[in-house]
Enzyme design. Structure first.
Site, PDB file in Angstrom:
ATOM      1  N   HIS A 170      -7.188  -3.347   5.206  1.00 41.78           N
ATOM      2  CA  HIS A 170      -6.616  -1.913   4.918  1.00 41.78           C
ATOM      3  C   HIS A 170      -7.447  -1.266   4.288  1.00 41.78           C
ATOM      4  O   HIS A 170      -7.950  -0.043   4.326  1.00 41.78           O
ATOM      5  CB  HIS A 170      -5.180  -1.994   4.767  1.00 41.78           C
ATOM      6  N   ASN A 171      -7.672  -1.646   2.966  1.00 41.69           N
ATOM      7  CA  ASN A 171      -8.535  -1.055   1.944  1.00 41.69           C
ATOM      8  C   ASN A 171     -10.046  -0.905   2.259  1.00 41.69           C
ATOM      9  O   ASN A 171     -10.577   0.312   1.786  1.00 41.69           O
ATOM     10  CB  ASN A 171      -8.552  -2.053   0.718  1.00 41.69           C
ATOM     11  N   SER A 207       0.767  -1.325  -0.099  1.00 38.63           N
ATOM     12  CA  SER A 207      -0.007   0.083  -0.139  1.00 38.63           C
ATOM     13  C   SER A 207       0.911   1.313   0.154  1.00 38.63           C
ATOM     14  O   SER A 207       1.847   1.547   0.692  1.00 38.63           O
ATOM     15  CB  SER A 207      -0.736  -0.013   0.907  1.00 38.63           C
ATOM     16  N   GLU A 225      -9.741   2.305   4.511  1.00 40.97           N
ATOM     17  CA  GLU A 225      -9.579   3.292   3.389  1.00 40.97           C
ATOM     18  C   GLU A 225     -10.840   3.819   2.676  1.00 40.97           C
ATOM     19  O   GLU A 225     -11.311   5.112   2.819  1.00 40.97           O
ATOM     20  CB  GLU A 225      -8.578   2.812   2.348  1.00 40.97           C
ATOM     21  N   LYS A 268      -4.151  -6.663   4.038  1.00 40.08           N
ATOM     22  CA  LYS A 268      -4.406  -5.584   3.026  1.00 40.08           C
ATOM     23  C   LYS A 268      -5.703  -5.493   2.632  1.00 40.08           C
ATOM     24  O   LYS A 268      -6.233  -4.001   2.407  1.00 40.08           O
ATOM     25  CB  LYS A 268      -3.465  -6.052   1.824  1.00 40.08           C
TER      26      LYS A 268
END
Length: 474
Positions: A185-186, A128, A189, A182
């Protein structure tokens, strides 16, 4: 050159920048892309560097030192499987492949098992930081066989972003652990971006504050507790002026936002694990509704709104302090949802990562990097595991001081008819978790009434059924 240190397949912008980052850290890099034109263009960009281009996978594989380390930067899904079909027969036992794209973590589990049968280590590596991060140092989230990780680790640590002198990289466990982290994480986001957009919309459309002035507001917020990459770039975006009209560029951009799938994967995984991520889900819904532009334009003149709308004054916005506190509270709640999902996935899939370590590697390089992640890292590191994020004093105390500001902002949005689904979902998440009793008792009764599903009681053990027409409980 006798042999290249690293192979990299896929030369879109992220792949190019990752190759340049690797070479800049002292690794000789062999690259391949299925499009020869893109390969030639990149080699011109990389002239004078220890980067060699190859027009076929067999040539790339032959050029690498043993054991091989090959990094993939290709589109998730079928392209990864098709590439592995070509690449795997060219490799030997002990070689390692690292998928650095946004693959779904269960696909990574499947691929890892498939290649393990051939003696090839397969890593799912979350990366990222966007194009700039790939070049200068991203946050890196690897998972997979430990032996394959140890082979790739010197490269991963070298190219990672740094925070406090440490690389923002850590081994997260077997299988798809890296891609799972990940993915979450997204999802965070998605939620954070939607929260920022809603606060902007409420202050701009609701309070009539100009975009350029709000650029200054976000820049000021970025010097305080809201400091983060997304706050920083929001200030930059709002300050940008369209050269043609002289007006803020953001006001000339179509209000329709797309998505590539990782947010949907986050929501789907949360549903399967029984974890609530309402802010992330609200952000997904908001993007979906934004794409219905023509329908929204038609309905804007047909559907009634507040009559009359209640304007948000500067006094009511608290000179932006209330909005800042509300955004901070909602952001904390979004991260809490993400960490709760990480905790549930760790238990369900047997992953090894610690939540404090995840917070540590998110402190720099990645899109959701934020100042308060240092405090989050310390909070998880000092807590018994597992623990609900909102039970940590960091979350609990910050929300105690700010939930009223969030209530105020959500209330003003409702009165004005300005949509704030992510802000409202964050508040509802907070209020639900602080409710000792919920109306789910009524839902249990309804399910028993129409489907004889049974219900549990607060005063007796067991499962019960009632004849809802007339008879008492049995």
């Amino acid at each position: 050159m006798d042999a290249y240190d690293v192979g990299l397949v896929g030369l879109a912008v992220m792949g190019q920048n990752l190759a340049l980052n690797m070479e800049g850290r002292g690794f000789a890099v062999a690259v391949y892309n299925r499009s020869p034109d893109k390969t030639h263009a990149f080699i011109q960009r990389a002239a004078g560097r220890q980067i060699g281009a190859f027009l076929g996978l067999p040539e790339l594989a032959a050029a690498l030192g043993r054991p091989r380390r090959i990094f993939l930067m290709v589109k998730a899904g079928e392209p990864v499987d098709a590439l592995l079909d070509e690449l795997a027969p060219l490799l030997d036992q002990g070689d390692a492949i690292a998928d650095c794209g946004n693959s779904f973590f269960l696909d990574t589990e499947r691929r890892s098992q498939r290649l393990a049968a051939c003696g090839i280590g397969y890593l799912g590596v979350g990366v990222s930081g966007g194009e700039e991060g790939a070049l200068r140092g991203p946050s890196i989230m690897p998972g997979g066989p430990r032996e394959a990780y140890e082979l790739a680790a010197p490269v991963l640590r070298a190219i990672a972003a740094r925070a406090g002198g440490e690389p923002c990289e850590a081994y997260l466990g077997q299988g798809g652990a890296g891609h799972l982290v990940k993915m979450v994480h997204n999802g965070i986001e998605y939620g954070d971006m939607q929260l920022i957009a809603e606060v902007y919309d409420l202050l701009h459309r609701g309070a009539g504050i100009g975009t350029v002035e709000l650029a200054g507001v976000f820049a000021e917020w970025n010097r305080g507790e809201l400091a983060s990459y997304l706050t920083e770039i929001t200030a930059c975006v709002l300050a940008r002026v369209d050269e043609g009209s002289g007006e803020p560029l953001v006001e000339k951009i179509l209000d329709s936002a797309g998505q590539k799938g990782t947010g949907r994967w986050t929501a789907r995984t949360a549903i399967e694990l029984g974890v609530a991520v309402p802010t992330i889900q609200a952000a997904l819904d908001a993007r979906a509704l934004s794409t219905r532009k023509a329908e929204r334009v038609e309905l804007a003149s047909e559907l009634a709104g507040p009559s009359p709308p209640v304007p948000l004054s500067r006094r009511e916005s608290g000179d932006f302090d209330a909005a800042a506190q509300a955004l901070y509270a909602a952001r904390l709640l979004t991260y809490a949802q993400g960490f709760a999902l990480l905790q549930a996935a760790r238990e369900a899939h047997g992953y090894e990562y610690e939540l404090g370590e995840v917070a540590r590697i998110w402190r720099a390089g990645c899109i959701i990097r934020a100042r308060f992640l240092e405090d989050v890292q310390a909070a998880f590191a000092g807590a018994a595991s597992p623990i609900a994020p909102l039970r940590l004093p960091l979350f609990r105390d910050a929300l105690a001081a700010r939930h009223d500001a969030l209530r105020h902002l959500v209330g003003m949005a409702i009165k004005q008819g300005v949509p704030a689904p992510a802000l409202a979902a964050s508040l509802a998440y907070y209020d639900t978790l602080r409710s000792a009793r919920l109306p789910a008792s009524l839902i249990q009764a309804q399910r028993d009434c129409f489907g004889a599903h049974g219900f549990e009681r607060v005063d007796r053990q067991g499962t019960f059924h009632a004849s809802w027409g007339s008879d008492p409980d049995t």
